[in-house]
Motif scaffolding. Structure first.
Motif, short mmCIF file in Angstrom:
data_model
loop_
_atom_site.label_atom_id
_atom_site.label_comp_id
_atom_site.label_asym_id
_atom_site.label_seq_id
_atom_site.Cartn_x
_atom_site.Cartn_y
_atom_site.Cartn_z
N ALA A 12 0.86 -1.18 0.00
CA ALA A 12 0.00 0.00 0.00
C ALA A 12 0.89 1.23 0.00
N PHE A 13 0.59 2.17 -0.88
CA PHE A 13 1.31 3.44 -0.87
C PHE A 13 0.41 4.47 -0.20
N ARG A 14 1.01 5.25 0.68
CA ARG A 14 0.24 6.31 1.30
C ARG A 14 0.70 7.59 0.64
N THR A 36 -4.69 6.15 0.58
CA THR A 36 -3.95 4.89 0.48
C THR A 36 -4.28 4.20 -0.83
N VAL A 37 -3.24 3.88 -1.57
CA VAL A 37 -3.43 3.14 -2.82
C VAL A 37 -2.88 1.73 -2.60
N HIS A 38 -3.75 0.74 -2.77
CA HIS A 38 -3.28 -0.64 -2.68
C HIS A 38 -2.77 -1.08 -4.05
N GLY A 57 -1.05 -7.39 -17.30
CA GLY A 57 -2.06 -6.59 -16.64
C GLY A 57 -2.10 -5.21 -17.25
N PRO A 58 -3.23 -4.52 -17.13
CA PRO A 58 -3.32 -3.17 -17.70
C PRO A 58 -2.42 -2.20 -16.94
N ASN A 59 -2.30 -0.98 -17.43
CA ASN A 59 -1.52 0.03 -16.73
C ASN A 59 -2.01 0.23 -15.32
N GLY A 60 -1.09 0.33 -14.39
CA GLY A 60 -1.46 0.58 -13.00
C GLY A 60 -1.94 -0.65 -12.26
N ALA A 61 -1.77 -1.84 -12.86
CA ALA A 61 -2.28 -3.08 -12.25
C ALA A 61 -1.45 -3.53 -11.05
N GLY A 62 -0.19 -3.11 -11.00
CA GLY A 62 0.67 -3.53 -9.89
C GLY A 62 1.86 -4.39 -10.31
N LYS A 63 2.13 -4.47 -11.61
CA LYS A 63 3.22 -5.31 -12.10
C LYS A 63 4.59 -4.80 -11.64
N THR A 64 4.84 -3.52 -11.93
CA THR A 64 6.15 -2.96 -11.59
C THR A 64 6.38 -3.01 -10.08
N THR A 65 5.34 -2.69 -9.32
CA THR A 65 5.46 -2.73 -7.85
C THR A 65 5.82 -4.14 -7.39
N1 ADP Z 1 5.70 5.26 -5.40
C1 ADP Z 1 4.37 5.24 -5.51
N2 ADP Z 1 3.60 6.04 -4.75
C2 ADP Z 1 2.26 6.01 -4.84
N3 ADP Z 1 1.57 5.20 -5.68
C3 ADP Z 1 2.28 4.39 -6.48
C4 ADP Z 1 3.71 4.36 -6.44
N4 ADP Z 1 4.14 3.44 -7.34
C5 ADP Z 1 3.03 2.92 -7.91
N5 ADP Z 1 1.92 3.48 -7.40
C6 ADP Z 1 0.52 3.15 -7.76
O1 ADP Z 1 0.35 1.76 -7.60
C7 ADP Z 1 -0.44 1.22 -8.64
C8 ADP Z 1 0.33 0.14 -9.37
O2 ADP Z 1 1.39 0.72 -10.10
P1 ADP Z 1 2.44 -0.14 -10.94
O3 ADP Z 1 2.95 -1.25 -10.10
O4 ADP Z 1 3.43 0.80 -11.50
O5 ADP Z 1 1.51 -0.74 -12.10
P2 ADP Z 1 1.91 -1.39 -13.51
O6 ADP Z 1 3.38 -1.61 -13.52
O7 ADP Z 1 1.12 -2.66 -13.58
O8 ADP Z 1 1.47 -0.42 -14.56
C9 ADP Z 1 -0.86 2.39 -9.50
O9 ADP Z 1 -2.12 2.84 -9.06
C10 ADP Z 1 0.22 3.42 -9.21
O10 ADP Z 1 -0.27 4.72 -9.40
#
Ligand code: ADP
Ligand code: MG
Length: 332
Positions: A12-14, A36-38, A57-65
């Motif tokens: 979760a990002f705050r 809070t963004v999960h 997954g679509p953009n913003g799905a959580g892959k990079t995280t």
């Molecule tokens: N450092 C951060 N702070 C706040 N929110 C973040 C951060 N990194 C990613 N997010 C949010 O987390 C969600 C997942 O992001 P991300 O993992 O980059 O998705 P993907 O790689 O699938 O496109 C998105 O809603 C993004 O905006």
């Protein structure tokens, strides 16, 4: 043996939410509003040693995280992960030497150095011996077709050439696990294909475990037998790529060959399905899966059909529809 094990991984990002306007900014000085963004919610999956898995997954799905947590760049909020027996965010030196993360949207090489020198610096950081380094660079630059670009400044390389150098840099220390985040994004078709062939070869010969994200279905279809699909931080599919058709394809494509196929008005064909293509000699319809047999019967009865063909909707389109559906569903 499992190379990657992910259990209940959550992040979760705050983030500070700035209220609109000047007054909002002033208020914000006193009462900060947080949101809070999960990004990743209770994710579970595992990957066998040597597997090459597509992470979609679509953009913003959580892959990079997810990949950043597995690479130890981010601490999870909760949950656990093991990669090669290591907990990534403990950042053990033993782990650092066995994995690599390539972020396609980020530049990891030294911009102002010729590619070769930038690679040499990476080799020094990892303490890689000279002859091993020379051999790896020669072999990989040959495979990737950038051998004659090694003396060019990184900033002067094309995007495709730079990405190939990034890939070589990531592989110099011969990692056992490779996290690739959009390695082909924005590349021209020829470079994309080259990178794909290289990855396939690398996975086959070195048995490197690879977790790959890509928006290009060609990458996924050519490289991955298995895919894990994530949306809104949660996994909703983990299985063979071919199973996606069974699970999510609501339609089939029915094509008939028949003289004067364009004489039947599209409106009257609507009861069978959506007309995708209509020429003087053929007709292509998108038909609900469960109605394919009755529709074919009816078409054979009503039109002078000379041939009939039933195909699955291309997987690319199914994935596109799945992602579009995810977006309109909202956060559920
Ligand atoms: N450092 C951060 N702070 C706040 N929110 C973040 C951060 N990194 C990613 N997010 C949010 O987390 C969600 C997942 O992001 P991300 O993992 O980059 O998705 P993907 O790689 O699938 O496109 C998105 O809603 C993004 O905006
Ligand atoms: Mg991403």
């Amino acid at each position: 043996m499992l190379a990657i094990e992910v259990r209940g991984l959550t992040k979760a990002f705050r983030t500070y939410k700035k209220p609109p306007g000047l007054w909002g900014a002033v208020k914000g000085l006193f009462h900060r509003q947080y949101e809070t963004v999960h990004a990743v919610k209770d994710v579970n999956f595992s990957v066998e040693e040597g597997e090459l898995v597509g992470f979609l997954g679509p953009n913003g799905a959580g892959k990079t995280t997810t990949l950043k947590m597995l690479a130890g760049l981010l601490y999870p909020t909760s949950g656990d992960a093991r990669v090669l027996g290591f907990t990534p965010w403990e950042r053990a030196d033993g782990y650092r030497r066995q994995f690599a993360l390539l972020l396609g949207q980020k530049n990891q090489l030294w911009w102002d150095l010729p590619a070769r020198e930038s690679l040499e610096l990476n080799a020094k950081i990892y303490g890689i011996a000279r002859d091993g380094f020379e051999r790896t660079v020669a072999e990989m630059s040959e495979l990737l077709d950038v051998r004659d670009k090694l003396n060019v400044m990184v900033r002067e390389l094309s995007l495709g050439e730079r990405m190939k150098m990034e890939l070589i840099a990531a592989l110099l220390h011969q990692p056992k696990v490779l996290f690739l985040d959009e390695p082909t994004i924005g590349l021209d078709v020829v470079s994309q294909k080259k990178v794909r062939e290289f990855l396939r070869h690398h996975n086959a010969t070195r048995k490197t475990t690879i977790l790959l994200t890509s928006h290009y279905m060609a990458d996924i279809q050519e490289l991955c037998q298995r895919v894990v699909i994530i949306d809104h931080g949660a996994i909703f599919f983990d299985g063979r790529l071919s199973e996606i058709i069974d699970r999510f394809a609501d339609f089939k494509l029915v094509t008939i060959q028949c003289d004067g196929a364009d004489r039947t008005p599209a409106a009257s064909l609507a009861r069978y399905g959506e007309v995708v293509e209509q020429t003087s000699a053929s007709l292509k319809l998108k038909v609900k899966r469960e109605r394919v047999i009755p529709v074919c019967k009816a078409l054979l009865d009503e039109l002078p059909v000379s041939d009939i063909d039933i195909e699955e909707v291309p997987i690319e389109e199914i994935i596109r529809q799945l992602f579009a559906r995810g977006k309109t569903d909202g956060k559920s």
